[in-house]
Design an enzyme around this catalytic site. Structure first.
Site, PDB file in Angstrom:
ATOM      1  CG  HIS A  88      -1.981   1.049   1.127  1.00 60.39           C
ATOM      2  ND1 HIS A  88      -1.733   2.380   1.374  1.00 60.39           N
ATOM      3  CD2 HIS A  88      -3.287   0.971   0.759  1.00 60.39           C
ATOM      4  CE1 HIS A  88      -2.843   3.067   1.170  1.00 60.39           C
ATOM      5  NE2 HIS A  88      -3.803   2.242   0.792  1.00 60.39           N
ATOM      6  CD  GLU A 164      -5.359   1.906  -2.964  1.00 61.60           C
ATOM      7  OE1 GLU A 164      -6.537   1.902  -2.626  1.00 61.60           O
ATOM      8  OE2 GLU A 164      -4.419   1.932  -2.153  1.00 61.60           O
TER       9      GLU A 164
END
Ligand code: 13P
Length: 253
Positions: A88, A164
């Site tokens: 992430h 993302e």
């Protein structure tokens, strides 16, 4: 085989929202849409026991060792989690996770039967310098090159990608705009084109970055957007329910 949409909640460093374990909680999986929840480690076992499909937000590739503060993939699997986020952007930023470390995490997760969701994305500066595709390709290739593609091609050892873009992640600001659906689709199609043949069509590519009730339907209706990885909006149960509903409406014939 059509790709079933997956709506994933990333609660980041927040406790489970009120009502998370109710029978009609939006965090429970539905018939038409897969729902998975990524919670801080301390909540995983309780959420699994309540019947939610859970994942960890990161994991270490080594099974045990002198790595203070880390939790191994084997330990995550032992809690009953099905999945784990790898790389992430907030961990790449805060913990310095490199492409190689992310690739090692994904490999260890697959070996232990966890379903890794590898997060990739470019910064605003990289995008404005025309380097978005180069960054995405580098992040993705490092992972793919570490993995045994024939192992990935079996249905019980899947991998997913979450695109993302860092410039679209809300960081707690609910007014932040998401990527334009056409921009998300363009990058998702590019990511799919980089995937090796046996997994190209079946691999899920999720979008993350300010997905919310008002934009979910348009984002999720793009042909290569197979679901969402939802941060801020996933902490508001009714907003999250609306996103799952948007996916469900699109799944119905
Ligand atoms: P937001 O939905 O808050 O933009 O967060 C996206 C994200 O980082 C999910 O992993």
């Amino acid at each position: 085989m059509p790709r079933t949409k997956l709506i994933a909640a990333n609660w980041k460093m927040f406790p489970p929202p009120e009502g998370w374990d109710a029978m009609d909680s939006p965090y429970r999986a539905t018939d038409d849409v897969d729902v998975m929840i990524f919670a801080p480690f301390v909540y995983l076992k309780t959420c699994v026991a309540a019947g939610l499909r859970m994942g960890a937000q990161c994991g270490h590739h080594e099974p045990t060792g002198a790595h203070t503060g880390c939790v191994s993939m084997a330990m995550i699997a032992s809690t009953g989690c099905e999945t784990v986020l790898c790389g992430h952007s907030e961990r790449r930023r805060d913990q310095g996770e490199t492409d190689e470390f992310v690739a090692a995490q994904a490999k260890a997760a697959l070996t232990l039967g966890l379903f890794p969701i590898v997060c990739i994305g470019e910064t605003a500066n990289e995008r404005s310098a025309g380097k978005a595709h180069e960054v995405i390709e580098r992040q993705l290739r490092t992972v793919i090159d570490h993995l045994d593609v024939s192992q990935l091609a079996t249905r019980n050892s899947q991998l997913a990608i979450a695109y993302e873009p860092l410039w679209a992640i809300s960081g707690g600001d609910p007014t932040k705009p998401a990527a334009k659906p056409s921009d998300a689709q363009e990058m998702h199609a590019f990511i799919r084109s980089l995937l090796p043949e046996p997994i190209q069509k079946e691999m899920l590519i999720l979008y993350g970055g300010s997905m919310k009730a008002e934009n979910a339907s348009e984002l999720l209706s793009q042909p290569d957007v197979d679901g969402g990885l939802v941060g801020g909006a996933s902490l508001k149960p009714e907003e999250f329910r609306a996103i799952v509903e948007a996916a469900r409406t699109l799944e119905q014939p």
